[in-house]
Design a protein around this motif. Structure first.
Motif, PDB file in Angstrom:
ATOM      1  N   SER A   1       0.774  -1.724   0.060  1.00  0.00           N
ATOM      2  CA  SER A   1      -0.176   0.320   0.079  1.00  0.00           C
ATOM      3  C   SER A   1       0.842   1.024  -0.016  1.00  0.00           C
ATOM      4  N   HIS A   2       1.594   1.130   0.428  1.00  0.00           N
ATOM      5  CA  HIS A   2       3.088   2.265   0.634  1.00  0.00           C
ATOM      6  C   HIS A   2       3.255   2.711  -0.154  1.00  0.00           C
ATOM      7  N   LEU A   3       4.304   1.498  -1.155  1.00  0.00           N
ATOM      8  CA  LEU A   3       4.548   1.314  -2.690  1.00  0.00           C
ATOM      9  C   LEU A   3       3.175   2.741  -3.793  1.00  0.00           C
ATOM     10  N   LEU A   4       2.030   1.914  -3.163  1.00  0.00           N
ATOM     11  CA  LEU A   4       0.944   2.149  -4.590  1.00  0.00           C
ATOM     12  C   LEU A   4       1.058   3.663  -4.039  1.00  0.00           C
ATOM     13  N   THR A   5       1.103   4.098  -2.840  1.00  0.00           N
ATOM     14  CA  THR A   5       0.478   5.174  -2.226  1.00  0.00           C
ATOM     15  C   THR A   5       1.313   6.299  -2.679  1.00  0.00           C
ATOM     16  N   TYR A   6       2.834   5.615  -2.548  1.00  0.00           N
ATOM     17  CA  TYR A   6       4.193   6.489  -3.798  1.00  0.00           C
ATOM     18  C   TYR A   6       3.359   6.553  -5.180  1.00  0.00           C
ATOM     19  N   LEU A   7       3.360   5.857  -6.213  1.00  0.00           N
ATOM     20  CA  LEU A   7       3.262   6.049  -7.182  1.00  0.00           C
ATOM     21  C   LEU A   7       1.903   7.179  -7.560  1.00  0.00           C
ATOM     22  N   ILE A   8       1.203   6.404  -6.779  1.00  0.00           N
ATOM     23  CA  ILE A   8      -0.250   7.404  -6.702  1.00  0.00           C
ATOM     24  C   ILE A   8       0.149   8.722  -6.917  1.00  0.00           C
ATOM     25  N   SER A   9       0.989   9.795  -6.187  1.00  0.00           N
ATOM     26  CA  SER A   9       1.504  10.529  -5.352  1.00  0.00           C
ATOM     27  C   SER A   9       2.411  11.283  -6.085  1.00  0.00           C
ATOM     28  N   GLN A  10       3.414  11.244  -7.499  1.00  0.00           N
ATOM     29  CA  GLN A  10       3.931  11.168  -8.421  1.00  0.00           C
ATOM     30  C   GLN A  10       2.933  12.654  -9.317  1.00  0.00           C
ATOM     31  N   ALA A  11       1.539  11.979  -9.669  1.00  0.00           N
ATOM     32  CA  ALA A  11       0.605  13.318 -10.165  1.00  0.00           C
ATOM     33  C   ALA A  11       1.193  13.896  -9.847  1.00  0.00           C
ATOM     34  N   ALA A  12       1.010  14.702  -8.186  1.00  0.00           N
ATOM     35  CA  ALA A  12       1.110  15.634  -7.480  1.00  0.00           C
ATOM     36  C   ALA A  12       2.066  16.830  -7.408  1.00  0.00           C
ATOM     37  N   ILE A  13       3.051  16.256  -8.600  1.00  0.00           N
ATOM     38  CA  ILE A  13       4.591  16.980  -8.368  1.00  0.00           C
ATOM     39  C   ILE A  13       4.291  17.937  -9.625  1.00  0.00           C
ATOM     40  N   PRO A  14       4.209  19.179  -9.498  1.00  0.00           N
ATOM     41  CA  PRO A  14       4.162  20.754 -10.573  1.00  0.00           C
ATOM     42  C   PRO A  14       4.420  20.314 -11.169  1.00  0.00           C
ATOM     43  N   GLU A  15       6.004  19.825 -11.586  1.00  0.00           N
ATOM     44  CA  GLU A  15       6.501  20.022 -12.156  1.00  0.00           C
ATOM     45  C   GLU A  15       6.072  19.708 -13.851  1.00  0.00           C
ATOM     46  N   TYR A  16       6.011  18.359 -13.693  1.00  0.00           N
ATOM     47  CA  TYR A  16       4.876  17.448 -14.164  1.00  0.00           C
ATOM     48  C   TYR A  16       3.504  17.991 -14.843  1.00  0.00           C
ATOM     49  N   GLN A  17       3.232  19.309 -14.466  1.00  0.00           N
ATOM     50  CA  GLN A  17       1.480  19.241 -14.682  1.00  0.00           C
ATOM     51  C   GLN A  17       1.807  21.191 -15.372  1.00  0.00           C
ATOM     52  N   VAL A  18       0.148  20.690 -16.132  1.00  0.00           N
ATOM     53  CA  VAL A  18      -0.108  22.318 -16.997  1.00  0.00           C
ATOM     54  C   VAL A  18      -1.207  22.684 -16.283  1.00  0.00           C
ATOM     55  N   ARG A  19      -2.387  23.705 -15.610  1.00  0.00           N
ATOM     56  CA  ARG A  19      -3.022  24.543 -15.556  1.00  0.00           C
ATOM     57  C   ARG A  19      -4.073  25.401 -15.903  1.00  0.00           C
ATOM     58  N   TRP A  20      -4.863  25.596 -16.412  1.00  0.00           N
ATOM     59  CA  TRP A  20      -5.873  26.253 -17.560  1.00  0.00           C
ATOM     60  C   TRP A  20      -7.150  27.215 -16.776  1.00  0.00           C
ATOM     61  N   ARG A  21      -7.081  27.716 -16.664  1.00  0.00           N
ATOM     62  CA  ARG A  21      -8.159  28.703 -16.531  1.00  0.00           C
ATOM     63  C   ARG A  21      -9.727  28.531 -17.357  1.00  0.00           C
TER      64      ARG A  21
END
Length: 299
Positions: free
Chosen positions: A239-259
């Protein structure tokens, strides 16, 4: 295959007949000088947009004079459209889902989590075309995440550890959680938990993609002698490993935000992204219409 983003043109450059402006270093571009209503009927224009989608993973356009029929026609160029078993679709335009948040929507009901559409299906969505009908004066943005970049930047020892792992994805544990037990069980009977690789390969770009999100509940092939010495290694270790992997999507450097503004549109590749609708605008109104495209079985 080489990293598609590495060959992206510099900001503001003009690679084709469409004005393309990348929005971040890793994901997203705004297109100008193009009509999606025209692209629904023009093979060359559609092919150009599809190529840009594979490069940037999510495309944005503003001021699109797009009827519901045009919306469905354009999205259908990518493939058949899919209904949503909970949200339903417009009766006159099958496959067009209305996502309306208004004053009748309870403020305490959560809007979203970082997710990839429909991974609870055996064939998750290929992508979607989302049009803003009505937007709040401020707030209600959407965030997209490049999950190919998230995989690429994992530590090598983590990549080795997750190679060959598979995970379950559940509609019962997400959309079904608020339903009465009988209704929840009926939903699961219609859509049994799907099993997908933790790292999938994009069928068109050959990129490796980290493919776990809020719909993933557990690994199905983790409990092996190589991974588990004692029970602690499996629960809570897996479960800890799965949580770690899912959490990668929260890293801002991988993101774009649209208004959002009315008549703006986002087109995204669901195979290589996650997204999140920000719930910060109640009691303002946010009305969106989405055409989801049937996808392939991940490998």
């Amino acid at each position: 295959m080489t990293d598609i983003l590495s060959s992206a043109p510099p900001t503001g450059s003009r690679r084709t007949s469409i004005d393309v402006e990348p929005l971040t270093c890793t994901i997203g571009a705004e297109l100008r000088g193009v009509s999606l209503a025209d692209a629904a009927r023009d093979d060359d224009l559609f092919a150009e947009i599809k190529g840009l989608l594979l490069r940037y993973k999510v495309l944005f356009l503003r001021d699109q004079d797009l009827s519901r029929a045009d919306h469905v026609a354009f999205a259908s160029r990518f493939g058949p459209l899919e209904d949503h078993p909970v949200a339903g679709s417009d009766p006159d335009h099958p496959g067009l889902v209305r996502i309306y948040k208004d004053l009748d929507s309870p403020p305490e009901h959560y809007e979203n989590a970082l997710h990839t559409d429909g991974t609870w299906r055996v064939n998750p969505s290929m992508g979607a075309v989302l049009r803003c009908v009505e937007s709040p004066p401020v707030g209600g943005d959407t965030i997209w995440v490049n999950m190919a970049e998230a995989y690429r930047r994992l530590p090598d020892h983590v990549k080795a550890r997750i190679e060959g792992l598979r995970a379950r994805h559940s509609i019962e544990a997400t959309f079904g959680a608020v339903m009465p037990k009988e209704q929840r069980h009926a939903l699961k009977e219609r859509f049994p938990d799907a099993e997908h690789p933790v790292v999938r390969t994009h069928p068109e770009t050959d990129e490796k993609i980290l493919f776990v999100n809020a719909f993933a509940t557990h690994f199905v092939n983790y409990h092996t002698p190589e991974n588990v010495r004692f029970g602690q290694d499996y629960a809570p270790g897996a479960s800890h490993l799965l949580t770690y992997l899912i959490s990668q999507a929260a890293i801002p450097e991988y993101q774009v935000r649209w208004r959002w503004t009315p008549n703006s549109v986002a087109i995204w590749d669901n195979r290589s992204t996650q997204h999140y609708a920000v719930q910060d605008y109640w009691p303002a109104v946010r009305k969106m219409e989405r055409a989801g495209i049937v996808g392939d079985r991940p490998f």
